[in-house]
Structures are given as C-alpha cells and as structure tokens.
Design an enzyme around this catalytic site. Structure first.
Site, short mmCIF file in Angstrom:
data_model
loop_
_atom_site.label_atom_id
_atom_site.label_comp_id
_atom_site.label_asym_id
_atom_site.label_seq_id
_atom_site.Cartn_x
_atom_site.Cartn_y
_atom_site.Cartn_z
N GLU A 1 44.39 39.61 24.87
CA GLU A 1 43.69 39.20 26.10
C GLU A 1 43.65 40.45 26.98
OE1 GLU A 1 42.40 36.21 26.73
OE2 GLU A 1 43.19 35.12 25.01
N CYS B 1 41.89 39.73 35.76
CA CYS B 1 40.89 40.02 34.72
C CYS B 1 39.64 39.18 34.97
CB CYS B 1 41.48 39.74 33.34
SG CYS B 1 42.00 38.05 33.15
P1 NAD Z 1 49.61 47.19 30.22
O1 NAD Z 1 48.86 47.29 28.94
O2 NAD Z 1 49.98 48.43 30.91
O3 NAD Z 1 50.99 46.39 30.01
C1 NAD Z 1 51.03 45.08 29.53
C2 NAD Z 1 52.36 44.83 28.86
O4 NAD Z 1 52.45 45.65 27.69
C3 NAD Z 1 53.58 45.16 29.70
O5 NAD Z 1 54.55 44.17 29.51
C4 NAD Z 1 54.04 46.49 29.12
O6 NAD Z 1 55.42 46.75 29.29
C5 NAD Z 1 53.70 46.30 27.67
N1 NAD Z 1 53.56 47.56 26.90
C6 NAD Z 1 53.34 48.81 27.35
N2 NAD Z 1 53.26 49.68 26.30
C7 NAD Z 1 53.42 48.95 25.18
C8 NAD Z 1 53.42 49.26 23.80
N3 NAD Z 1 53.22 50.51 23.35
N4 NAD Z 1 53.57 48.26 22.92
C9 NAD Z 1 53.74 46.98 23.34
N5 NAD Z 1 53.78 46.63 24.64
C10 NAD Z 1 53.61 47.61 25.56
O7 NAD Z 1 48.75 46.22 31.12
P2 NAD Z 1 49.02 45.79 32.63
O8 NAD Z 1 48.72 46.94 33.52
O9 NAD Z 1 50.35 45.14 32.73
O10 NAD Z 1 47.94 44.65 32.83
C11 NAD Z 1 46.69 44.86 33.40
C12 NAD Z 1 45.62 44.68 32.38
O11 NAD Z 1 45.74 43.39 31.80
C13 NAD Z 1 44.23 44.74 32.94
O12 NAD Z 1 43.42 45.51 32.11
C14 NAD Z 1 43.78 43.30 32.94
O13 NAD Z 1 42.39 43.14 32.90
C15 NAD Z 1 44.45 42.78 31.74
N6 NAD Z 1 44.59 41.34 31.83
C16 NAD Z 1 43.89 40.57 30.97
C17 NAD Z 1 43.96 39.20 31.05
C18 NAD Z 1 43.22 38.32 30.09
O14 NAD Z 1 43.58 37.14 30.00
N7 NAD Z 1 42.22 38.79 29.39
C19 NAD Z 1 44.75 38.62 32.03
C20 NAD Z 1 45.44 39.45 32.90
C21 NAD Z 1 45.37 40.81 32.79
#
Ligand code: NAD
Length: 532
Positions: free
Chosen positions: A252, A286
């Site tokens: 997502e 999002c």
């Molecule tokens: P991010 O990708 O930086 O982090 C998300 C999660 O992934 C965190 O828990 C982080 O610790 C973890 N993470 C980081 N590196 C990783 C790795 N190498 N392997 C596995 N996990 C890892 O995203 P964010 O900044 O927390 O979230 C914002 C983004 O999420 C935006 O792009 C937003 O659009 C998207 N988002 C999407 C939805 C949806 O339902 N489509 C909903 C909310 C947010």
C-alpha cells in the site's frame, strides 16, 4: 470453544538484548524530546516470529466465531481508552485530537461491525458451478490462512494503518508480527497496548519496535506473507525481499491523487472539499488531494473560494484547539519545502502560505499554488504535506488524460452535478478508488476495497478483498466415487470418435453431442476394462 477472559497477554514491544540500541523521539509540536525507544534487532524479530509461529496452529484452529468475539473486545477497549489513546497519538504525530479520535480510533469499531457480519460469508466454503462435460463432479472454493504475516506500518495514521490490517489478518486465522514506524513510537506503544488488552493467546500478535533495520529484518524473517504500507522506495525493497523466498506481498504505497472539477460542479462544496482533502492530517495522507485539475471556465472562481477558506484554517498544536497541526516528520517537511520552492522558481504562483512558520516545531501553513505544470516536481512526485497545487485544464478530457498519465493511481475524485457523467469519468480513471463529489470518505467505507495501481501498490485491503488478501485459496473437487472408471482415463483405444463428439458438443454448444460423446467414452471405458 471460547478464549480465556481478557487478561493482558505478552504482546508488546520486543527488544532482544538487555541493552538494545535506542532512538530518540522529538515532539513535532515543540521539538522537545518525548523519550527514547528500543530498536529490535534481527534476533528479537526472529524470536517474535517464532512465537507467532508457535501460536499459529492454535489460532488457526480456533473457530471463526470465537476469533471474531475475541477481536470484538476491541470495541470495549476503545470505549475505555479512546481519550488516552487519542491524546498520545496526537502528541506523537502533532495532529489535532479530533483527527486522532475520528480518523484513527473511531474507524476501528466501524470495520469491526462490518467484518463481524461479512467474515462468516466471505470465508465460508462455496460451491462453484460444474460444466456438464464434468458431470458427476462438484467444485468448491475455500480459504485457509497464510500463516505468520509480517505487517509494516507507516507514521501518518499510525494507529489505524496498523490496527486494521492486523485485525483483517487475525480474522482469517493468521498470526501477526507488526512493525510500527519509528517516526511515531508512542502510537506504536498504543497499538501494542490495544492488542495486549484483547487478551489474545500469547504470540497471536507480536509488536516489534524499531527503525528501518527492524523492518528489513522482518522481511527476511520466517514469515509467510508481508503486508507493507509506506513509501514506494521502501515498498520496492519489501517486494524484492518477498520475491527472494518467494512469499506473497501486499504493498500500500503513495499517491498523487487527482481532484477533477468540472464546469457544472457545486463550486462551494468542491472548494470546501479541496481544502479539507488537501489539509486534513496536515496533507500527510495517501488519500490527500495532491493535484486539483480545474476546468478553465470555473478555475478563477474556484481559486478565489479556496484561498479564502485556506486562510481561515487555524494552525497549532493539539492543545491549541487548532484545525491543523504541524507536520509529523522533519524529513517530510523538507520535501514540502523543496517542492514549493522549486515550483515557485519554475513559475508557479504561491497565493497563500509557502513558508515554514516562525515558531518551534514542524509547522508549515496551508499553501495554495497555481500555474502548475507537468514538468514540475510538485506535479509528479508525492508531496505529502499541506499544499494544494492547482492545474488549469481546458476540459474534462484533458483532466482525465493528465490524471491517467501518472506513475501513481491510488485515489481520485470528480466534481460535477451530473452524476451519470461523474460515474463515466470515475470509470475512466486508472485508480484504485474514485469518489464523485466527495473526498477522504471512500477509505473509511468498510465495504470498499482499498489499494492502488502502478506505483501506488499491489493488492487490496478493506472490504471482502481485504479479508481474502490474507488467505490462501484452495480449490476442492469432489467426485462421488461410485464409478469404477472415469471415462477419460486409460485405455484411450476406441475413444477418439467419442472424444471428438464431446469436443464438438462443448465448442459448438450442442448438448446432445456432449451427452452422446460422454456415453460413448463411458462405454469404451467399460469395454476396455472388461476386455482385459
Ligand atoms: P517509509 O517507507 O519510510 O516507512 C514505512 C515503514 O517501513 C516504517 O515502519 C519503516 O521503519 C519501515 N522500513 C524502512 N525501511 C525498511 C526496509 N528496508 N525494509 C522494511 N521496512 C522498512 O514510509 P513512511 O514515510 O512511513 O510512510 C509514508 C508513505 O506511506 C507515503 O508515501 C504514503 O503515501 C504511504 N502511505 C500509503 C498508504 C496506502 O494505504 N496506500 C497509507 C498511508 C501511507
């Protein structure tokens, strides 16, 4: 069968070593430290996965009604703790307490209600129709859980976006290891507290706190599925790790959500919604409006209305009775500043806002940009902040073309008083969700699947699809088993003419031929065996 009375289980933040690495959480409102939090290392993650795996057979074999009853205790937990939870989430994210309550907590009972009704139907075995050429057999579809699901959550709705996927996975009989975002560790503890209070058997939900290294460890651990919500860049890494095994992976990811204003829109409502849809949660959603495309004939009036409404938004921390809080994450604020500045330099007009507020914390004001062009970063990349970029379009056709020529396809909305036209445009948008004359609400509708196309993600949650995402599909075929021989089994001799008869009957839709051919095959089978 019932589960034990709700007593706090062991679900909680797991850190393996006696002295784990720590990270500091700063308040987005004041910049002051809100405490230090442990980073679970790969050993701690593996141990949590092992506990979830040990719990899996028991939870899988717990009847669905009992699993649902256990999860339904969440309703009472939230009734008792909503105030405390909302305040903690607000302090962690900076969002108004109103938003923490309505968009994070209040949605949970709404989804519980829906799944209590739907899950028994969606997860039940169902019969599929069987063609005449396979007479005597019956086909069924049933589902069984994936196993241990690794769920990785983001910071923007740290409660909702962790709790809803976990509940969906648990309903199907999976156990879960959840990794909340390091940007919102207090909300992560709230999530752990919520699941602890459900009194689920130990290991059914494990929460591992930490940063990206903890998330990466979870993607490499012995899980059976990964469910990830976050950025496209991290989503790629999660998908690559899943491909190594290979295990199913749902993503997502981000969006560049469009908001198409037709000439016949109720402009007052559209302007109000554009403001709400771009500034809610400080634009860090999002489902935020990221590109408003307004038909030329109503563009200037729309801008006038939006500007006036944006300037009335009260910005402040959770204790200041404000409409909009600070941004949650300093890095995201830098993206907003970069997008606005580079757009300004490339000729965009900043009609209001456009500069970080001169106070402590991560405050950025509601910002309205016009004269946006497709070559600007702010047009193509997700901004994820309190900025509304407006693009003037000739007509709806141009808006649809521009909307679909995007790397993303998560959510869109169409504004028109002609509902048939609204639905026609909705059908043509290449997007996971589209609203007509509304913003935000489709993601809160528990019956509607949520997810994106292209770089916005793979898979769906919410709705019936959201339960099935966490399930393996099993096809079952049953033959009554009375006949000694199946007509298509060996020997083949003397069967070719009858086989052609069956084929011509099926392909040419001639029932008589199917029956004749089938009887011929049967007779040849019996003759063939009698002759031995
Ligand atoms: P991010 O990708 O930086 O982090 C998300 C999660 O992934 C965190 O828990 C982080 O610790 C973890 N993470 C980081 N590196 C990783 C790795 N190498 N392997 C596995 N996990 C890892 O995203 P964010 O900044 O927390 O979230 C914002 C983004 O999420 C935006 O792009 C937003 O659009 C998207 N988002 C999407 C939805 C949806 O339902 N489509 C909903 C909310 C947010």
């Amino acid at each position: 069968m019932t589960l034990a009375d709700p007593t706090p289980s062991t679900a909680g933040f797991a850190a393996s070593t006696a002295s784990p690495r720590l990270f500091e959480k700063l308040s987005p409102v004041t910049g002051a430290s809100l405490g230090q939090f442990p980073i679970a290392d790969s050993e701690a993650v593996d141990a949590a996965v092992a506990r979830a795996r040990a719990a899996f057979p028991g939870w899988r074999d717990t009847p669905l009604a009992v699993r649902l009853e256990a999860l339904n205790r969440g309703r009472q937990v939230l009734l008792e703790h909503a105030d405390d939870y909302a305040r903690k989430i607000a302090a962690d994210t900076g969002k108004p307490i109103f938003e923490a309550l309505m968009f994070e907590i209040a949605v949970v009972p709404l989804f519980l209600d829906h799944y209590l009704k739907r899950a028994p139907k969606v997860l039940a075995r169902r019969k599929v129709s069987t063609p005449l050429a396979m007479a005597g057999k019956a086909g069924y579809i049933e589902h069984f859980p994936r196993g241990v699901v690794g769920i990785i959550a983001p910071w923007n709705f740290p409660f909702q976006l962790a709790v809803l996927p976990v509940i969906s996975a648990l309903i199907g009989g999976n156990t879960v290891v959840l990794k909340p975002s390091e940007v919102t560790p207090i909300a992560g503890e709230v999530v752990a507290d919520f699941f602890r209070r459900l009194g689920l058997p130990p290991g059914v939900v494990e929460v591992v706190g930490g940063d990206g290294s903890t998330g990466a460890a979870l993607t490499r651990a012995n899980v059976d599925m990964l469910f990830f919500t976050g950025s496209v860049a991290t989503g790629r890494k999660v998908a690559a790790a899943a491909a190594e095994r290979p295990i199913p992976c749902e993503l997502e990811l981000g969006g560049k959500d469009v908001f198409i204003v037709c000439a016949d829109a109720n402009l007052e409502r559209a302007a109000e919604a554009a403001v709400y849809g771009s500034m809610g949660n400080c634009g860090q959603a999002c489902v935020s409006v990221e590109r408003a495309m307004v038909v030329d004939s109503v563009h200037d009036r729309f801008i006038e209305l939006v500007k006036r409404k944006l300037e009335k938004i009260k910005v402040g921390g959770p204790d200041e009775n404000a409409d909009m809080g600070p941004m949650t994450f300093a890095k995201q604020l830098q993206t907003v500043e970069r997008h606005v500045e580079s757009a300004r330099q490339a000729g965009a007009k900043v009609l209001t806002g456009g500069q970080r507020l001169a106070r402590a914390g991560l405050f950025y004001p509601p910002t309205l940009l016009t004269d946006i062009r497709p070559d600007m970063d702010i047009y193509r990349e997700e901004t994820f902040g309190p900025v509304l970029p407006v693009i003037r379009v000739r007509d709806e056709e141009e808006a649809i073309r521009l909307a679909n020529a995007s790397e993303f396809g998560l959510v869109g909305s169409v504004w028109t008083q002609d509902l048939e036209k609204g639905l026609r445009i909705a059908s043509r948008l290449e997007s996971g969700q589209v609203m007509v004359n509304d913003v935000y609400s489709s993601v809160g509708h528990p019956g509607l699947p949520f997810g994106g196309v292209r770089s916005s993600g793979i898979g769906r949650y919410h709705g019936d699809e959201g339960l099935l995402s966490f399930m393996n599909v099993k096809a079952i075929l049953v033959d009554r088993g009375k006949a000694d021989y199946d007509p298509i089994w060996y020997p083949y001799n003397n069967k070719l003419a009858s086989a052609f008869e069956v084929f011509r009957g099926v392909a040419g839709k001639k029932l008589g031929s199917v029956i004749r051919g089938f009887l011929g095959l049967r007779k040849a089978s019996i003759d063939g065996h009698d002759g031995k």
